[in-house]
Design an enzyme around this catalytic site. Structure first.
Site, PDB file in Angstrom:
ATOM      1  N   HIS A 208      -0.647   2.995  -5.445  1.00  0.00           N
ATOM      2  CA  HIS A 208       0.312   2.175  -6.202  1.00  0.00           C
ATOM      3  C   HIS A 208      -0.350   0.958  -6.856  1.00  0.00           C
ATOM      4  O   HIS A 208       0.207   0.386  -7.777  1.00  0.00           O
ATOM      5  CB  HIS A 208       1.521   1.794  -5.342  1.00  0.00           C
TER       6      HIS A 208
ATOM      7  N   LYS B   2       0.172  -1.358 -10.923  1.00  0.00           N
ATOM      8  CA  LYS B   2       0.450  -2.787 -11.123  1.00  0.00           C
ATOM      9  C   LYS B   2      -0.001  -3.196 -12.527  1.00  0.00           C
ATOM     10  O   LYS B   2      -1.089  -2.820 -12.966  1.00  0.00           O
ATOM     11  CB  LYS B   2      -0.285  -3.624 -10.063  1.00  0.00           C
TER      12      LYS B   2
ATOM     13  N   GLU C  48      -2.814 -10.600   2.964  1.00  0.00           N
ATOM     14  CA  GLU C  48      -1.376 -10.449   3.223  1.00  0.00           C
ATOM     15  C   GLU C  48      -0.964 -11.405   4.334  1.00  0.00           C
ATOM     16  O   GLU C  48      -1.747 -11.656   5.255  1.00  0.00           O
ATOM     17  CB  GLU C  48      -1.063  -9.023   3.660  1.00  0.00           C
TER      18      GLU C  48
ATOM     19  N   ASP D 192      -6.691   1.876   5.646  1.00  0.00           N
ATOM     20  CA  ASP D 192      -5.367   1.636   5.068  1.00  0.00           C
ATOM     21  C   ASP D 192      -5.469   0.962   3.694  1.00  0.00           C
ATOM     22  O   ASP D 192      -4.672   1.253   2.795  1.00  0.00           O
ATOM     23  CB  ASP D 192      -4.542   0.750   6.016  1.00  0.00           C
TER      24      ASP D 192
ATOM     25  N   HIS E 107      -6.888   1.203  -2.214  1.00  0.00           N
ATOM     26  CA  HIS E 107      -6.564   0.155  -3.192  1.00  0.00           C
ATOM     27  C   HIS E 107      -7.809  -0.646  -3.607  1.00  0.00           C
ATOM     28  O   HIS E 107      -8.041  -0.889  -4.792  1.00  0.00           O
ATOM     29  CB  HIS E 107      -5.530  -0.812  -2.631  1.00  0.00           C
TER      30      HIS E 107
HETATM   31  P1  NDP Z   1       9.163   6.762   6.966  1.00  0.00           P
HETATM   32  O1  NDP Z   1       8.761   7.198   8.329  1.00  0.00           O
HETATM   33  O2  NDP Z   1       9.969   5.520   6.823  1.00  0.00           O
HETATM   34  O3  NDP Z   1      10.011   7.929   6.286  1.00  0.00           O
HETATM   35  C1  NDP Z   1       9.669   9.279   6.407  1.00  0.00           C
HETATM   36  C2  NDP Z   1      10.759  10.095   5.737  1.00  0.00           C
HETATM   37  O4  NDP Z   1      10.426  11.470   5.804  1.00  0.00           O
HETATM   38  C3  NDP Z   1      12.137   9.966   6.362  1.00  0.00           C
HETATM   39  O5  NDP Z   1      13.085  10.018   5.328  1.00  0.00           O
HETATM   40  C4  NDP Z   1      12.223  11.219   7.240  1.00  0.00           C
HETATM   41  O6  NDP Z   1      13.560  11.471   7.522  1.00  0.00           O
HETATM   42  C5  NDP Z   1      11.562  12.217   6.305  1.00  0.00           C
HETATM   43  N1  NDP Z   1      11.002  13.419   6.935  1.00  0.00           N
HETATM   44  C6  NDP Z   1      10.121  13.460   7.967  1.00  0.00           C
HETATM   45  N2  NDP Z   1       9.819  14.736   8.268  1.00  0.00           N
HETATM   46  C7  NDP Z   1      10.527  15.518   7.395  1.00  0.00           C
HETATM   47  C8  NDP Z   1      10.636  16.924   7.216  1.00  0.00           C
HETATM   48  N3  NDP Z   1       9.963  17.785   7.977  1.00  0.00           N
HETATM   49  N4  NDP Z   1      11.440  17.396   6.221  1.00  0.00           N
HETATM   50  C9  NDP Z   1      12.144  16.512   5.436  1.00  0.00           C
HETATM   51  N5  NDP Z   1      12.069  15.167   5.575  1.00  0.00           N
HETATM   52  C10 NDP Z   1      11.274  14.684   6.546  1.00  0.00           C
HETATM   53  O7  NDP Z   1       7.827   6.714   6.118  1.00  0.00           O
HETATM   54  P2  NDP Z   1       7.501   5.800   4.850  1.00  0.00           P
HETATM   55  O8  NDP Z   1       8.645   5.875   3.909  1.00  0.00           O
HETATM   56  O9  NDP Z   1       7.027   4.481   5.311  1.00  0.00           O
HETATM   57  O10 NDP Z   1       6.217   6.520   4.248  1.00  0.00           O
HETATM   58  C11 NDP Z   1       6.309   7.721   3.518  1.00  0.00           C
HETATM   59  C12 NDP Z   1       4.930   8.037   2.915  1.00  0.00           C
HETATM   60  O11 NDP Z   1       4.538   6.983   2.053  1.00  0.00           O
HETATM   61  C13 NDP Z   1       3.814   8.155   3.945  1.00  0.00           C
HETATM   62  O12 NDP Z   1       2.875   9.059   3.427  1.00  0.00           O
HETATM   63  C14 NDP Z   1       3.190   6.757   3.939  1.00  0.00           C
HETATM   64  O13 NDP Z   1       1.861   6.764   4.364  1.00  0.00           O
HETATM   65  C15 NDP Z   1       3.287   6.438   2.464  1.00  0.00           C
HETATM   66  N6  NDP Z   1       3.273   5.006   2.175  1.00  0.00           N
HETATM   67  C16 NDP Z   1       4.261   4.196   2.640  1.00  0.00           C
HETATM   68  C17 NDP Z   1       4.248   2.846   2.333  1.00  0.00           C
HETATM   69  C18 NDP Z   1       5.337   1.945   2.783  1.00  0.00           C
HETATM   70  O14 NDP Z   1       5.316   0.776   2.378  1.00  0.00           O
HETATM   71  N7  NDP Z   1       6.295   2.417   3.575  1.00  0.00           N
HETATM   72  C19 NDP Z   1       3.165   2.247   1.508  1.00  0.00           C
HETATM   73  C20 NDP Z   1       2.202   3.208   1.028  1.00  0.00           C
HETATM   74  C21 NDP Z   1       2.263   4.528   1.369  1.00  0.00           C
HETATM   75  P3  NDP Z   1      13.995  12.372   8.800  1.00  0.00           P
HETATM   76  O15 NDP Z   1      13.166  11.930   9.959  1.00  0.00           O
HETATM   77  O16 NDP Z   1      15.463  12.127   8.929  1.00  0.00           O
HETATM   78  O17 NDP Z   1      13.699  13.775   8.406  1.00  0.00           O
HETATM   79  C1  BG6 Z   2      -0.001  -0.111   1.500  1.00  0.00           C
HETATM   80  C2  BG6 Z   2      -0.570  -0.353   2.868  1.00  0.00           C
HETATM   81  O1  BG6 Z   2      -0.664   0.956   0.891  1.00  0.00           O
HETATM   82  O2  BG6 Z   2      -0.205  -1.286   0.705  1.00  0.00           O
HETATM   83  C3  BG6 Z   2       0.098  -1.558   3.514  1.00  0.00           C
HETATM   84  O3  BG6 Z   2      -0.322   0.800   3.667  1.00  0.00           O
HETATM   85  C4  BG6 Z   2      -0.012  -2.767   2.620  1.00  0.00           C
HETATM   86  O4  BG6 Z   2      -0.484  -1.830   4.783  1.00  0.00           O
HETATM   87  C5  BG6 Z   2       0.464  -2.446   1.210  1.00  0.00           C
HETATM   88  O5  BG6 Z   2       0.798  -3.798   3.167  1.00  0.00           O
HETATM   89  C6  BG6 Z   2       0.162  -3.586   0.264  1.00  0.00           C
HETATM   90  O6  BG6 Z   2       0.748  -3.339  -0.984  1.00  0.00           O
HETATM   91  P1  BG6 Z   2       1.172  -4.544  -1.929  1.00  0.00           P
HETATM   92  O7  BG6 Z   2       1.622  -3.896  -3.181  1.00  0.00           O
HETATM   93  O8  BG6 Z   2       2.277  -5.261  -1.194  1.00  0.00           O
HETATM   94  O9  BG6 Z   2      -0.037  -5.395  -2.083  1.00  0.00           O
END
Ligand code: NDP
Ligand code: BG6
Length: 490
Positions: free
Chosen positions: A176, A180, A214, A233, A238
């Site tokens: 991501h 930016k 951060e 991470d 990034h």
């Molecule tokens: P979460 O754990 O918050 O969400 C995961 C989601 O996946 C939930 O909606 C869950 O719902 C769903 N899910 C899990 N297993 C299944 C399945 N087998 N079938 C369908 N749905 C499923 O994760 P994040 O949103 O934090 O992260 C998602 C991705 O984004 C990851 O790869 C993470 O590394 C990446 N990422 C996240 C960031 C962040 O800021 N959160 C930043 C950068 C990258 P349910 O359990 O109900 O199925």
């Molecule tokens: C995510 C990392 O990819 O980027 C986090 O998993 C981190 O740990 C985040 O906090 C930082 O993103 P930004 O856009 O807030 O600088």
């Protein structure tokens, strides 16, 4: 007489993990903004997918709640248009029957965009089931979130699993940071201006600093973070992307393959670290309790609840062994629970080879510096020496002055809202433009170098040193840069 319903058609976005943190905080708000700006593809339907069995109406209510959390006001016309596109499917996409049911729910469609906002550990099985259900065809694009693996081996395994069902042209790996505005500005600064290019070498540039600081801690994300740490991470993706954009040769054009080829050359030229050098080149830290943003906060070990050597801070010095950069150190540092949120690139130019000014003027002399602030404020400023106005006994006096682009001010008339990085990236997925996405080769080259760093520090027995939350990192972080005769630009 009931009318037969219209067959479904048009483009579809499937948001796997549609109830997750990333979807709620970033993806759904970004899609809403694209809607408000009239940039979503005509007729696009959006399916949030997760396994929790909620109804589509509950999902729509939750989408509204997610938007309200980050928007000051919601434009109601745009909301009506947006929510009319949104549906919810409950099922497990790693299972053939779950994927088949999803395909049935979607029905006919033209382009299909599948966004994997789920843990990468389920990418292989999900790909297999979705392909089995006929959802991955020529007109399908797959959007993959980071992390693509935890090391080179797992990254290759993941990429191979996805490559079984889709070509590289269909795959959009998200970093991501590339979405930016200021990161794209870096491309404009370097390649839309002739002024910097002749200076952009080891002849004139003394060193480069890239900082991603951060204030937040790891919090509830510790189960993920503890497996990865700051190196994997943040730095592997990034920060290395920023490094590549600073260091790469001008590509022939903005074609994704041209840009990728130049980035890969930088990655291949990164000098490997060895057990013998790593303790001079790398500093690791882990935050303990302290005060952050005026509040008392717990330490990393308390969040995790068990002893762990995972680093929440890393600073390192690296070299790019090619003609342009030989001998110019690049200092990278990133950490959680630091005193301020700041992402910044500093290009520090060399001092003058000879000064024509008096001793008193020379006392004020600093070398030119280009400071690229990515966040929280977006700014590009070039620190130049200037004659200080007025009369003085000693004669001419000098002072450093920033020549600043102040991007926020310059573009204040353009809607005034800072875009979420994902807006640009989602739009590019719909447009099929892969320039701001990461190619498999880049991911694997980055892992190859990062694996070497981690292996070297394990062999050398390097452990993270403590730093109190709210301070600027562990002891040793200043020595790392001072050893080369420099200082962090803080
Ligand atoms: P979460 O754990 O918050 O969400 C995961 C989601 O996946 C939930 O909606 C869950 O719902 C769903 N899910 C899990 N297993 C299944 C399945 N087998 N079938 C369908 N749905 C499923 O994760 P994040 O949103 O934090 O992260 C998602 C991705 O984004 C990851 O790869 C993470 O590394 C990446 N990422 C996240 C960031 C962040 O800021 N959160 C930043 C950068 C990258 P349910 O359990 O109900 O199925
Ligand atoms: C995510 C990392 O990819 O980027 C986090 O998993 C981190 O740990 C985040 O906090 C930082 O993103 P930004 O856009 O807030 O600088």
């Amino acid at each position: 007489m009931s009318q037969a319903s219209e067959p479904k058609k048009g483009p579809v976005l499937v948001l796997l993990g549609g109830t997750g943190d990333l979807a709620r905080r970033m993806l759904l708000p970004s899609l809403f903004h694209l809607e408000a700006d009239g940039l979503l593809p005509d007729g696009l339907r959006i399916y949030g997918v997760a396994r929790d069995g909620q109804s589509p109406d509950t999902y729509r209510t939750n989408v509204r709640a997610a938007l309200e959390l980050r928007e000051k006001t919601i434009e109601e016309d745009a909301w009506k248009r947006f929510i009319a596109r949104v549906d919810y499917f409950s099922g497990d996409v790693t299972k053939p029957e779950g994927a088949k049911a999803l395909a049935d729910a979607i029905g006919g469609h033209s382009e299909l965009y599948i966004y994997f906002s789920v843990s990468p550990s389920i990418y292989p099985k999900a790909c297999e089931s979705l392909a089995g259900a006929g959802l991955i065809r020529e007109n399908t694009r797959l959007v993959l979130e980071k992390p693509i693996g935890r090391d080179l081996e797992s990254s290759k395994a993941l990429n191979c699993a996805v490559a079984k069902v889709a070509t590289e042209e269909q795959i959009f790996r998200i970093d991501h940071y590339l979405g930016k505005e200021t990161v794209q500005n870096l491309i404009a600064l370097r390649f839309a201006n002739i002024a910097f290019e002749p200076l952009w070498t080891n002849h004139t540039i003394d060193h480069v600093q890239i900082t991603v600081a951060e204030t937040e801690g790891v919090g509830d994300r510790w189960p993920y973070y503890n497996e990865y740490g700051a190196l994997r991470d943040m730095l592997q993706n990034h920060m290395i992307q920023l490094l590549c954009l600073v260091a790469m040769e001008p590509p022939a054009d903005l074609d994704p393959d041209s840009v990728r080829a130049e980035k890969v050359k930088v990655l291949k030229a990164l000098r490997p670290m060895s057990r013998a050098t790593v303790s001079q080149e790398v500093v690791l830290g882990q935050y303990t309790s302290g005060v952050s943003d005026g509040k008392s906060v717990t330490g990393y070990l308390d969040e995790v609840g068990k002893p762990t050597d995972t680093e929440t801070f890393i600073a390192l010095r690296c070299f790019i062994d090619n003609w342009r950069w030989a001998g110019t150190p690049f200092f990278l540092r990133t950490g959680k629970r630091l005193p301020e949120r700041r992402t910044q690139i500093v290009i520090q130019f060399k001092p003058l080879p000879h000064s024509i000014f008096s001793n008193s003027a020379n006392a004020d002399m600093v070398a030119n510096r280009l400071v690229i602030d990515l966040q929280p404020q977006e700014d590009i400023s070039l620190v130049l020496m200037n004659q200080r106005p007025g009369l003085a006994q000693e004669g001419m006096r000098l002072q450093p002055m920033p020549l600043s682009l102040s991007l926020a001010k310059a573009y204040s008339g353009h809607g005034g809202r800072r875009r979420i990085a994902y807006e640009r990236l989602l739009l590019d997925v719909f447009r099929g433009d892969r320039t701001l996405f990461v190619h498999r080769n880049e991911v694997e080259e980055a892992w190859a170098w990062v694996d070497g760093v981690a292996e070297a520090w394990q062999q050398a027995g390097l452990k993270p040193k403590n730093y109190a939350a709210g301070t600027s990192g562990p002891a040793g972080v200043h020595a790392l840069i001072e050893r080369s005769g420099h200082q962090w630009h803080d």
